[in-house]
Design a protein around this motif. Structure first.
Motif, PDB file in Angstrom:
ATOM      1  N   VAL A   5       0.820  -1.225   0.000  1.00 36.01           N
ATOM      2  CA  VAL A   5       0.000   0.000   0.000  1.00 36.01           C
ATOM      3  C   VAL A   5       0.857   1.281   0.000  1.00 36.01           C
ATOM      4  CG1 VAL A   5      -1.934  -1.139   1.142  1.00 36.01           C
ATOM      5  CG2 VAL A   5      -0.237   0.039   2.540  1.00 36.01           C
ATOM      6  N   LEU A   6       2.208   1.155   0.010  1.00 37.32           N
ATOM      7  CA  LEU A   6       3.054   2.353   0.009  1.00 37.32           C
ATOM      8  C   LEU A   6       3.033   3.046  -1.345  1.00 37.32           C
ATOM      9  CD1 LEU A   6       6.240   1.173   1.930  1.00 37.32           C
ATOM     10  CD2 LEU A   6       4.485   2.755   2.740  1.00 37.32           C
ATOM     11  N   GLU A   7       3.076   4.377  -1.321  1.00 37.87           N
ATOM     12  CA  GLU A   7       3.149   5.150  -2.564  1.00 37.87           C
ATOM     13  C   GLU A   7       4.600   5.292  -2.989  1.00 37.87           C
ATOM     14  OE1 GLU A   7      -0.399   8.421  -2.536  1.00 37.87           O
ATOM     15  OE2 GLU A   7       1.498   9.004  -1.609  1.00 37.87           O
ATOM     16  N   GLU A   8       4.849   5.206  -4.273  1.00 31.81           N
ATOM     17  CA  GLU A   8       6.186   5.456  -4.805  1.00 31.81           C
ATOM     18  C   GLU A   8       6.297   6.955  -5.097  1.00 31.81           C
ATOM     19  OE1 GLU A   8       9.510   5.662  -5.540  1.00 31.81           O
ATOM     20  OE2 GLU A   8       9.263   3.505  -5.801  1.00 31.81           O
ATOM     21  N   VAL A   9       7.291   7.632  -4.490  1.00 34.85           N
ATOM     22  CA  VAL A   9       7.373   9.085  -4.718  1.00 34.85           C
ATOM     23  C   VAL A   9       8.024   9.436  -6.051  1.00 34.85           C
ATOM     24  CG1 VAL A   9       7.364   9.792  -2.290  1.00 34.85           C
ATOM     25  CG2 VAL A   9       9.546   9.346  -3.413  1.00 34.85           C
ATOM     26  N   PHE A  10       8.831   8.521  -6.600  1.00 34.54           N
ATOM     27  CA  PHE A  10       9.527   8.853  -7.852  1.00 34.54           C
ATOM     28  C   PHE A  10       8.752   8.353  -9.071  1.00 34.54           C
ATOM     29  CE2 PHE A  10      13.165   8.499  -4.833  1.00 34.54           C
ATOM     30  CZ  PHE A  10      13.666   9.786  -4.981  1.00 34.54           C
ATOM     31  N   PRO A  11       8.683   9.153 -10.131  1.00 36.13           N
ATOM     32  CA  PRO A  11       8.140   8.646 -11.403  1.00 36.13           C
ATOM     33  C   PRO A  11       9.005   7.476 -11.909  1.00 36.13           C
ATOM     34  CG  PRO A  11       8.478  11.053 -11.481  1.00 36.13           C
ATOM     35  CD  PRO A  11       9.097  10.566 -10.212  1.00 36.13           C
ATOM     36  N   ALA A  12       8.382   6.528 -12.629  1.00 39.88           N
ATOM     37  CA  ALA A  12       9.100   5.309 -13.060  1.00 39.88           C
ATOM     38  C   ALA A  12      10.349   5.633 -13.873  1.00 39.88           C
ATOM     39  CB  ALA A  12       8.154   4.429 -13.878  1.00 39.88           C
ATOM     40  N   GLU A  13      10.235   6.633 -14.795  1.00 37.69           N
ATOM     41  CA  GLU A  13      11.416   6.920 -15.632  1.00 37.69           C
ATOM     42  C   GLU A  13      12.555   7.538 -14.806  1.00 37.69           C
ATOM     43  OE1 GLU A  13       8.107   9.869 -16.404  1.00 37.69           O
ATOM     44  OE2 GLU A  13       8.389   7.715 -16.138  1.00 37.69           O
ATOM     45  N   TYR A  14      12.194   8.210 -13.697  1.00 35.08           N
ATOM     46  CA  TYR A  14      13.223   8.798 -12.819  1.00 35.08           C
ATOM     47  C   TYR A  14      14.015   7.673 -12.137  1.00 35.08           C
ATOM     48  CZ  TYR A  14      15.465  12.176  -9.707  1.00 35.08           C
ATOM     49  OH  TYR A  14      16.392  12.959  -9.068  1.00 35.08           O
ATOM     50  N   LEU A  15      13.278   6.649 -11.655  1.00 41.57           N
ATOM     51  CA  LEU A  15      13.939   5.506 -10.999  1.00 41.57           C
ATOM     52  C   LEU A  15      14.952   4.873 -11.950  1.00 41.57           C
ATOM     53  CD1 LEU A  15      10.853   3.801  -9.301  1.00 41.57           C
ATOM     54  CD2 LEU A  15      12.731   4.943  -8.105  1.00 41.57           C
ATOM     55  N   GLN A  16      14.504   4.714 -13.185  1.00 36.60           N
ATOM     56  CA  GLN A  16      15.358   4.048 -14.170  1.00 36.60           C
ATOM     57  C   GLN A  16      16.582   4.899 -14.487  1.00 36.60           C
ATOM     58  OE1 GLN A  16      12.936   2.916 -17.442  1.00 36.60           O
ATOM     59  NE2 GLN A  16      14.408   1.434 -18.241  1.00 36.60           N
ATOM     60  N   ALA A  17      16.354   6.183 -14.718  1.00 38.55           N
ATOM     61  CA  ALA A  17      17.453   7.085 -15.095  1.00 38.55           C
ATOM     62  C   ALA A  17      18.502   7.192 -13.987  1.00 38.55           C
ATOM     63  CB  ALA A  17      16.895   8.464 -15.442  1.00 38.55           C
ATOM     64  N   HIS A  18      18.077   7.043 -12.719  1.00 38.46           N
ATOM     65  CA  HIS A  18      19.025   7.250 -11.608  1.00 38.46           C
ATOM     66  C   HIS A  18      19.424   5.956 -10.915  1.00 38.46           C
ATOM     67  CE1 HIS A  18      17.330  11.221 -12.310  1.00 38.46           C
ATOM     68  NE2 HIS A  18      18.469  11.681 -11.839  1.00 38.46           N
ATOM     69  N   ASN A  19      19.124   4.831 -11.572  1.00 44.52           N
ATOM     70  CA  ASN A  19      19.526   3.533 -11.036  1.00 44.52           C
ATOM     71  C   ASN A  19      19.046   3.352  -9.587  1.00 44.52           C
ATOM     72  OD1 ASN A  19      20.837   1.087 -10.581  1.00 44.52           O
ATOM     73  ND2 ASN A  19      22.786   2.086 -10.057  1.00 44.52           N
ATOM     74  N   LEU A  20      17.735   3.588  -9.377  1.00 43.35           N
ATOM     75  CA  LEU A  20      17.161   3.439  -8.029  1.00 43.35           C
ATOM     76  C   LEU A  20      16.148   2.304  -8.024  1.00 43.35           C
ATOM     77  CD1 LEU A  20      16.402   7.216  -7.319  1.00 43.35           C
ATOM     78  CD2 LEU A  20      18.212   5.865  -6.253  1.00 43.35           C
ATOM     79  N   TRP A  21      16.179   1.510  -6.978  1.00 40.83           N
ATOM     80  CA  TRP A  21      15.166   0.472  -6.834  1.00 40.83           C
ATOM     81  C   TRP A  21      13.841   1.109  -6.433  1.00 40.83           C
ATOM     82  CZ3 TRP A  21      16.902  -4.676  -4.078  1.00 40.83           C
ATOM     83  CH2 TRP A  21      17.822  -5.347  -4.914  1.00 40.83           C
ATOM     84  N   PRO A  22      12.720   0.575  -6.971  1.00 41.33           N
ATOM     85  CA  PRO A  22      11.424   1.090  -6.510  1.00 41.33           C
ATOM     86  C   PRO A  22      11.186   0.720  -5.041  1.00 41.33           C
ATOM     87  CG  PRO A  22      11.147  -0.659  -8.156  1.00 41.33           C
ATOM     88  CD  PRO A  22      12.613  -0.416  -8.030  1.00 41.33           C
ATOM     89  N   ILE A  23      10.339   1.464  -4.379  1.00 47.03           N
ATOM     90  CA  ILE A  23      10.112   1.278  -2.937  1.00 47.03           C
ATOM     91  C   ILE A  23       9.647  -0.136  -2.616  1.00 47.03           C
ATOM     92  CG2 ILE A  23       7.707   2.150  -2.948  1.00 47.03           C
ATOM     93  CD1 ILE A  23       9.636   3.403  -0.166  1.00 47.03           C
TER      94      ILE A  23
END
Length: 555
Positions: free
Chosen positions: A41-59
């Motif tokens: 139920v947690l919200e992801e604060v980053f847009p999907a393309e931002y996660l990808q561009a910055h090599n971040l795992w989704p929440i």
């Protein structure tokens, strides 16, 4: 597993803080269940393309992995996600703050013409260094804009930052505005005032000193002149930001020794209609990661080049068995006509205990190694008048050795005093030691500093080794920061920012640089973080830093 059975231990297991009656395996079970129940139920604060561009795992991937990682790699990726997020939210807050200062702040426009420049330079009795010229150029460019300057001037000890500030203040006065210089202590405020008196003796600039110890009539008279605008330059302590002080046309505020003034106090001078320009000065260099966080809403000018004729100070670590030889040397130099300081550390306890401790140290010197010389004593319990009297006598050479606690850290300037003995060196921080040593770099003779110390810890040993090895304050600031960590700086009392929960400014310096770049770029593209895809980031910034950074509701 049965309720009271431990889980089998395999791979990486988390360690939690426990309370009585709770075991690790129980805590792990509770957390595992909570993670399974709430991650979806947690919200992801980053847009999907931002996660990808910055090599971040989704929440949804990072949160389970930070508790129960399947591998060392998974743990690092999960940690990176949360460290980056925490630092990015802070840097976004600072970037938005800078932007709001530019958008909403209205400051007087104070351009520097050739005529104003020549008039100011006539008052400066020496040639400025290249880095002073550079800082003045950066400051005058800021003053010529209609948005308030918010600039940090950081300089190593003795690099001549005061003259840069004086130049800026005289620009404001030349345009018919008032300037205020705020110092952290009365001793330092008086010191600045004396410097200004010397420099401005031949000028028309009207100046006043506003400190706690004024007689009521004198204070009322001064306040009236400040309100009428018949005083151009006010030097003082925190007294300047009290309610009773009304400026006629305040154009520039210079705050000296920023460590002692919180972000909050910087804000409190802004209230009266038009915003003044702000210049903040520090007496010792600040580590890079700290300028990017605590002072991240300020532009930065740096002075690294010593004025001509400054000597390097030689520093020696004096072991207990070498103290007698050191005092013989110290005495020989005093007989040759030099003056010196003996600094003793503050003891824990009340002011009375501290004063008694200092008196004891003073007696031991007066009846021991320094009995042939004229000694003076300076400590926190003395009144302003008493302190002034001792400082004057030292300046005139009537006192040969000044014995004090670390009050000599800031702003005493006696060129003939080129000797220093620091007792209990292990009890001072590196920045403090460096400040103290700065007092003896101003003379015609090279300074000599002896540190008596008995370090009991590895950290104290490393600190003293660094102090003896280099006189570069920028290098020492980084060493100190690595040794002590950010804890002391982020004591919220000092600056009003909430503490870091997972990021560590020493270990995560590279991620901080990255987050700062990304935050600046993001706010440049989407000024109030107003786009729908940034709404959650914006909410997070406001929730965490809205109050501390005094952010208007952006967007």
């Amino acid at each position: 597993l049965a309720d009271d059975e431990e889980e089998p231990r395999t791979g990486l297991l988390p360690l939690y803080g426990l309370t009585e009656g709770l075991a690790q395996w129980q805590m792990r079970r509770i957390v595992r269940e909570a993670v399974a129940a709430y991650v979806p139920v947690l919200e992801e604060v980053f847009p999907a393309e931002y996660l990808q561009a910055h090599n971040l795992w989704p929440i949804h991937q990072a949160l389970p992995a930070i508790h129960f990682p399947e591998s060392r790699h998974a743990l690092e990726q999960a940690r990176r996600r949360f460290v980056y997020q925490e630092l990015l939210i802070l840097q976004l807050g600072l970037a938005v703050k800078r932007q709001q200062q530019r958008m909403y702040g209205r400051a007087p426009v104070l351009p520097v013409s050739a005529v104003i420049d020549a008039r100011i330079r006539r008052l400066i009795p020496f040639t400025l260094t290249g880095s002073q010229e550079q800082a003045i150029a950066e400051i005058t460019a800021d003053l010529a804009r209609s948005t308030p300057m918010n600039r940090l001037l950081q300089a190593d000890v003795g690099m001549g930052k005061t003259i840069v500030a004086v130049y800026a203040m005289l620009v404001a006065v030349a345009h018919g505005y008032q300037a205020a210089l705020m110092a952290p202590t009365e001793v330092l405020a008086r010191q600045h005032f004396r410097t200004l008196e010397r420099l401005l003796a031949a000028s028309q600039v009207r100046r006043g000193l506003l400190v706690g110890g004024l007689a009521p009539k004198e204070r009322a008279d001064l306040l009236q002149r400040i309100a009428e605008g018949t005083i151009d330059l006010v030097v003082g302590t925190q007294a300047i930001i009290q309610e009773s002080v009304q400026f006629h046309r305040l154009g520039l505020v210079v705050i000296d020794e920023q460590h002692k003034f919180g972000v909050r106090q910087r804000a409190s001078l802004k209230q009266a209609g038009i915003d003044p320009h702000y210049l903040v000065m520090t007496a010792t260099p600040i580590p890079r990661t700290v300028t990017m966080t605590l002072f991240g809403d300020l532009d930065i000018s740096t002075l690294r080049e010593p004025p001509p004729g400054r000597h390097k100070v030689s520093t020696y670590l004096v072991a207990p068995d070498g103290e007698e030889r050191w005092w013989e040397f110290f005495g020989r130099k005093l007989r040759e006509g030099r003056q010196g300081y003996v600094v003793t550390p503050l003891v824990e306890g009340s002011e009375q205990i501290q004063a008694a401790n200092l008196e004891e140290a003073y007696e031991a010197l007066a009846n021991g190694p320094l009995e042939a010389f004229r000694l003076g004593l300076l400590h926190g319990r003395m009144s302003s008048e008493e302190k002034e009297g001792v400082m004057r006598a030292f300046e005139r050479g009537e006192i040969q050795v000044l014995v004090s606690t670390s009050v000599v850290e800031v702003g005493i300037d006696v060129p003939n005093a080129t000797l220093m003995t620091i007792q209990g060196g292990e009890r001072f921080g590196l920045a403090q030691l460096h400040q103290l040593r700065g007092r003896i770099s101003r003379g015609r003779q090279p300074g000599i500093c002896g540190v008596f110390a008995d370090p009991q810890t590895e950290e104290a040993r490393k600190r003293l080794q660094a102090f003896v090895k280099t006189t570069d304050g920028f290098e020492l600031a980084e060493v100190d920061f690595r040794l002590r960590g950010p804890g002391e700086l982020f004591g919220t009392r000092q600056h009003g920012l909430p503490p870091m929960l997972i990021a560590d400014l020493v270990r995560d310096a590279a991620v901080l640089e990255e987050a700062r770049r990304d935050a600046i770029a993001l706010v440049a593209q989407d000024p109030g973080l107003a786009r729908p895809e940034h709404a959650r980031l914006r909410r997070m910034v406001l929730a965490r830093y809205g109050r501390a950074l005094d952010l208007a509701d952006v967007g």
